[in-house]
Design a protein around this motif. Structure first.
Motif, PDB file in Angstrom:
ATOM      1  N   VAL A 105      40.954  31.241  30.649  1.00 24.33           N
ATOM      2  CA  VAL A 105      40.892  32.681  30.934  1.00 24.33           C
ATOM      3  C   VAL A 105      39.708  32.985  31.839  1.00 24.33           C
ATOM      4  O   VAL A 105      39.828  33.728  32.824  1.00 24.33           O
ATOM      5  CB  VAL A 105      40.785  33.481  29.617  1.00 24.33           C
ATOM      6  N   VAL A 106      38.554  32.402  31.526  1.00 22.38           N
ATOM      7  CA  VAL A 106      37.349  32.631  32.329  1.00 22.38           C
ATOM      8  C   VAL A 106      37.540  32.118  33.749  1.00 22.38           C
ATOM      9  O   VAL A 106      37.258  32.833  34.728  1.00 22.38           O
ATOM     10  CB  VAL A 106      36.132  31.948  31.678  1.00 22.38           C
ATOM     11  N   LEU A 107      38.013  30.883  33.884  1.00 22.61           N
ATOM     12  CA  LEU A 107      38.166  30.273  35.208  1.00 22.61           C
ATOM     13  C   LEU A 107      39.232  30.974  36.035  1.00 22.61           C
ATOM     14  O   LEU A 107      39.085  31.120  37.258  1.00 22.61           O
ATOM     15  CB  LEU A 107      38.510  28.786  35.053  1.00 22.61           C
ATOM     16  N   LEU A 108      40.303  31.423  35.380  1.00 24.14           N
ATOM     17  CA  LEU A 108      41.348  32.140  36.115  1.00 24.14           C
ATOM     18  C   LEU A 108      40.813  33.468  36.637  1.00 24.14           C
ATOM     19  O   LEU A 108      41.109  33.870  37.777  1.00 24.14           O
ATOM     20  CB  LEU A 108      42.555  32.368  35.206  1.00 24.14           C
ATOM     21  N   GLY A 109      39.998  34.150  35.835  1.00 28.60           N
ATOM     22  CA  GLY A 109      39.383  35.391  36.300  1.00 28.60           C
ATOM     23  C   GLY A 109      38.450  35.159  37.473  1.00 28.60           C
ATOM     24  O   GLY A 109      38.414  35.954  38.425  1.00 28.60           O
ATOM     25  N   ILE A 110      37.693  34.065  37.425  1.00 27.35           N
ATOM     26  CA  ILE A 110      36.796  33.734  38.539  1.00 27.35           C
ATOM     27  C   ILE A 110      37.594  33.398  39.793  1.00 27.35           C
ATOM     28  O   ILE A 110      37.235  33.808  40.910  1.00 27.35           O
ATOM     29  CB  ILE A 110      35.879  32.558  38.144  1.00 27.35           C
ATOM     30  N   LEU A 131      33.940  42.331  37.907  1.00 32.60           N
ATOM     31  CA  LEU A 131      34.336  41.298  36.948  1.00 32.60           C
ATOM     32  C   LEU A 131      33.672  41.509  35.601  1.00 32.60           C
ATOM     33  O   LEU A 131      34.322  41.384  34.550  1.00 32.60           O
ATOM     34  CB  LEU A 131      33.982  39.914  37.498  1.00 32.60           C
ATOM     35  N   SER A 132      32.387  41.863  35.602  1.00 34.94           N
ATOM     36  CA  SER A 132      31.674  42.103  34.337  1.00 34.94           C
ATOM     37  C   SER A 132      32.286  43.265  33.573  1.00 34.94           C
ATOM     38  O   SER A 132      32.424  43.223  32.342  1.00 34.94           O
ATOM     39  CB  SER A 132      30.192  42.367  34.601  1.00 34.94           C
ATOM     40  N   CYS A 166      30.683  47.899  37.556  1.00 32.01           N
ATOM     41  CA  CYS A 166      30.928  47.542  36.160  1.00 32.01           C
ATOM     42  C   CYS A 166      31.365  48.765  35.361  1.00 32.01           C
ATOM     43  O   CYS A 166      32.312  48.689  34.552  1.00 32.01           O
ATOM     44  CB  CYS A 166      29.674  46.922  35.546  1.00 32.01           C
ATOM     45  N   ALA A 167      30.721  49.892  35.600  1.00 29.15           N
ATOM     46  CA  ALA A 167      31.006  51.109  34.839  1.00 29.15           C
ATOM     47  C   ALA A 167      32.430  51.605  35.063  1.00 29.15           C
ATOM     48  O   ALA A 167      33.119  51.982  34.112  1.00 29.15           O
ATOM     49  CB  ALA A 167      29.996  52.195  35.204  1.00 29.15           C
ATOM     50  N   VAL A 168      32.877  51.600  36.316  1.00 29.23           N
ATOM     51  CA  VAL A 168      34.213  52.137  36.586  1.00 29.23           C
ATOM     52  C   VAL A 168      35.318  51.191  36.113  1.00 29.23           C
ATOM     53  O   VAL A 168      36.430  51.624  35.785  1.00 29.23           O
ATOM     54  CB  VAL A 168      34.394  52.446  38.089  1.00 29.23           C
ATOM     55  N   ALA A 169      35.022  49.886  36.036  1.00 30.74           N
ATOM     56  CA  ALA A 169      36.037  48.925  35.605  1.00 30.74           C
ATOM     57  C   ALA A 169      36.080  48.760  34.095  1.00 30.74           C
ATOM     58  O   ALA A 169      37.083  48.267  33.555  1.00 30.74           O
ATOM     59  CB  ALA A 169      35.775  47.565  36.267  1.00 30.74           C
ATOM     60  N   GLY A 481      43.345  44.537  37.208  1.00 33.56           N
ATOM     61  CA  GLY A 481      44.043  43.276  37.497  1.00 33.56           C
ATOM     62  C   GLY A 481      43.281  42.072  36.956  1.00 33.56           C
ATOM     63  O   GLY A 481      43.883  41.152  36.391  1.00 33.56           O
ATOM     64  N   LEU A 482      41.948  42.078  37.112  1.00 37.91           N
ATOM     65  CA  LEU A 482      41.137  40.971  36.596  1.00 37.91           C
ATOM     66  C   LEU A 482      41.165  40.914  35.072  1.00 37.91           C
ATOM     67  O   LEU A 482      40.931  39.852  34.484  1.00 37.91           O
ATOM     68  CB  LEU A 482      39.689  41.119  37.073  1.00 37.91           C
ATOM     69  N   THR A 483      41.448  42.039  34.446  1.00 41.50           N
ATOM     70  CA  THR A 483      41.548  42.061  32.982  1.00 41.50           C
ATOM     71  C   THR A 483      42.881  41.510  32.505  1.00 41.50           C
ATOM     72  O   THR A 483      42.945  40.593  31.678  1.00 41.50           O
ATOM     73  CB  THR A 483      41.385  43.497  32.450  1.00 41.50           C
ATOM     74  N   ILE A 484      43.956  42.075  33.017  1.00 41.42           N
ATOM     75  CA  ILE A 484      45.260  41.839  32.404  1.00 41.42           C
ATOM     76  C   ILE A 484      45.942  40.555  32.873  1.00 41.42           C
ATOM     77  O   ILE A 484      46.648  39.894  32.107  1.00 41.42           O
ATOM     78  CB  ILE A 484      46.180  43.071  32.635  1.00 41.42           C
ATOM     79  N   VAL A 485      45.725  40.160  34.138  1.00 40.56           N
ATOM     80  CA  VAL A 485      46.442  38.987  34.669  1.00 40.56           C
ATOM     81  C   VAL A 485      46.035  37.692  33.955  1.00 40.56           C
ATOM     82  O   VAL A 485      46.904  36.947  33.479  1.00 40.56           O
ATOM     83  CB  VAL A 485      46.235  38.882  36.198  1.00 40.56           C
ATOM     84  N   PRO A 486      44.728  37.350  33.843  1.00 38.45           N
ATOM     85  CA  PRO A 486      44.372  36.108  33.125  1.00 38.45           C
ATOM     86  C   PRO A 486      44.828  36.106  31.671  1.00 38.45           C
ATOM     87  O   PRO A 486      45.265  35.079  31.147  1.00 38.45           O
ATOM     88  CB  PRO A 486      42.845  36.057  33.235  1.00 38.45           C
ATOM     89  N   VAL A 487      44.736  37.267  31.012  1.00 39.61           N
ATOM     90  CA  VAL A 487      45.134  37.344  29.603  1.00 39.61           C
ATOM     91  C   VAL A 487      46.621  37.084  29.447  1.00 39.61           C
ATOM     92  O   VAL A 487      47.051  36.314  28.571  1.00 39.61           O
ATOM     93  CB  VAL A 487      44.751  38.723  29.014  1.00 39.61           C
TER      94      VAL A 487
END
Length: 558
Positions: A105-110, A131-132, A166-169, A481-487
């Motif tokens: 999950v971490v590597l896919l997000g990166i 990302l954060s 970070c705040a808006v994401a 997208g960075l949240t939901i796609v790797p999960v």
């Protein structure tokens, strides 16, 4: 009233502390609110700071900077101490598989972050902020900001933009994991299928009574019999000629002896093959207290390890069973039951269930300590030494071939590494790192709340402008997208491809995203505590990877 106006509006140490306290109090109160049974928890402190910072209050920048950094240091070190004892064991056996998936999950997000960076004009600092927020990991943001200060000391705007990203994401980072879990349950789990963990009962502690009928073990000592089994178990009692005794390693078994054995459910058949016929008495019923089989001369007590000399000593080295004729049936460490094997190293705070004659149990209690007052006093020496060592490690320049600027782990990476090492190996060197769960939680909560309050106050001036223009909306979309796609990808592969248990999978996904709010939702969808156990298994490794990876990425791409 001039004194009041000065205290609130005049930049000073007093004003900064007042603002941080007010922001924290309001944010924590708002964190109790739930919308559709979802709450952002202490993250409301961050947004409260942003709102107050939006009004442009002038503050003491040095004081704000110190409080923000010290809060982060305190949080990551206390986190390291907490997860240290389970960090390396989580990389073994069943935990290895879960951690490998969480790393995916971490590597896919990166990887997705790199893809977006190379195909858009968004800067790498802003991508690290997005990302954060997408993975709801503000400590990773703090680590990235420290690295950016190291690389570019005058990058005030880039630091502010990183925090804004970070705040808006962040809000959709929380919601995205919950939506992904709900979507996986609807699409990947056939209707009517039991989604609760089928392996849980097989791994639970099991107590059984067996009659010795195997001539191969007759006349052998328990120490020799244990060597015949590839699995660990505990012989708690022996019945012989109507008399109950607590065995030692030198006790021998005879045909027709009855033994009470503690093992795990999946090993019952192996135990039965080794000893003989299992009796029909169900010793696992809640109304049966198997610790008080013979109340005439045996007592059962829970003893807490508080003596520093015992800290880090292996249970077998104490020879309590042989010397005092007692039996240690269970060991509770931070709410987790451990099998009392001879090679288990004791730690301050371990709770041992001991059965034996009253005088013998009292003697063992003196050896182990069992002084609750000692646990109430925090071990501040280890905390301050650990923080100092962590900061020294964070300041250590690590040269990397091909990079002009040496890598530094910074105020986030150094303390969390030292915290993990202190928590894992401190007892072996007789360093008492134990703190009660409430004390550790207090340190972590205080640190992260102060950090979030300062971070929000510092970045609030430009938040709404960023949110309302096109750039902010793009950041929100990318973060989602960075949240939901790797999960979704890792969750689908785990459940359908690797046939992993649903409860463990969703707990692993919540842990890999450092998302306790999503874990609360996951716990409502299944029975038992398997999601929480999986969350705790992968959380230390993924938190470490998140904090270190943001630093390394900035060092390589700035």
């Amino acid at each position: 009233m001039d004194w009041l106006l000065d205290a609130i509006f005049k930049p000073s140490m007093i004003q900064t502390v007042i603002l941080i306290s007010v922001i924290s109090a309001i944010g924590l109160q708002l964190g109790k609110l739930k919308i559709f049974n979802i709450s952002l928890g202490i993250t409301f402190v961050f947004f409260t700071g942003i709102i107050i910072g939006h009004f442009g209050l002038e503050v003491n920048r040095d004081m704000l900077y110190f409080a923000q950094n010290f809060g982060l240091i305190m949080f990551v070190y206390a986190l390291g101490i907490q997860v240290g004892p389970g960090f390396f064991p989580s990389l073994k056996k069943g935990g290895l598989r879960l951690n490998m998936m969480s790393m995916a999950v971490v590597l896919l997000g990166i990887a997705l972050t790199f893809l977006i960076y190379f195909t858009t004009d968004i800067s790498m600092p802003n991508m690290m902020g997005i990302l954060s927020g997408a993975v709801t990991n503000t400590p990773a943001l703090g680590a990235a900001q420290q690295t950016l200060r190291q690389i570019s000391p005058g990058s005030t705007k880039e630091l502010a933009d990183m925090a804004l990203a970070c705040a808006v994401a962040y809000p959709l980072g929380v919601v995205g994991v919950i939506l992904a879990i709900a979507l996986m349950r609807k699409c990947l789990i056939p209707k009517g299928e039991d989604i609760n963990n089928k392996e849980k009962k097989d791994k639970s502690t099991y107590v059984g009574e067996f009659m010795v009928t195997n001539p191969a073990i007759a006349g052998r000592t328990i120490k020799d019999i244990m060597k015949l089994s590839p699995r660990k178990f505990i012989i708690s009692r022996i019945w012989r000629d109507g008399k109950v005794t607590i065995p030692t390693s030198n006790s021998t078994l005879e045909i027709n002896d009855h033994v009470l054995i503690i093992s795990i459910k999946s090993d019952v058949e192996l135990v039965e093959v080794l000893f003989g016929e299992q009796e029909e008495v169900d010793w696992n019923k809640e109304d049966i207290d198997w610790n008080h089989i013979d109340n005439s001369h045996l007592v059962s007590r829970r003893i807490i390890v508080t003596r520093s000399k015992v800290n880090g000593v292996k249970l077998g080295a104490l020879r309590l069973r042989n010397l005092y004729g007692i039996n240690i049936t269970r060991i509770d460490r931070a709410g987790i039951d451990l099998l009392a094997s001879p090679d288990l190293a004791l730690q301050i705070g371990d709770k041992l269930t001991i059965v034996g004659e009253k005088a013998s149990v009292d003697n063992v209690a003196k050896i182990l300590g069992n002084e609750l007052e000692r646990l109430k006093n925090p071990n501040l020496i280890a905390i301050f030494i650990g923080i100092a060592l962590g900061l020294l490690l964070g300041a250590l320049p690590i040269p990397i071939p091909g990079i002009s600027v040496p890598i530094k782990l910074g105020i986030a990476g150094g303390p969390i590494i030292v915290g993990i090492l202190m928590g894992a190996f401190g007892p072996r060197f007789r360093i008492t790192t134990y703190t009660t769960q409430s004390a550790n939680l207090m340190l972590r909560q205080l640190g992260i709340v102060v950090y979030l309050a300062c971070l929000g106050l510092d970045s609030g001036g430009q938040f709404f402008d960023t949110l309302m223009n096109g750039e902010g909306l793009v950041w929100i979309a990318i973060g989602f997208g960075l949240t939901i796609v790797p999960v979704l990808i890792v969750g689908t592969v785990a459940i359908k491809g690797l046939k992993c248990d649903y409860a463990k999978t969703i707990g692993m996904l919540c842990g890999s995203m450092a998302n306790p709010m999503a874990l609360n939702y996951a716990n409502t969808t299944v029975e038992g505590d398997e999601p929480a156990v999986a969350y705790a298994t992968v959380y230390p490794v993924t938190m470490f990877l998140r904090i270190i990876s943001t630093q390394l990425i900035l060092l390589f791409f700035m």
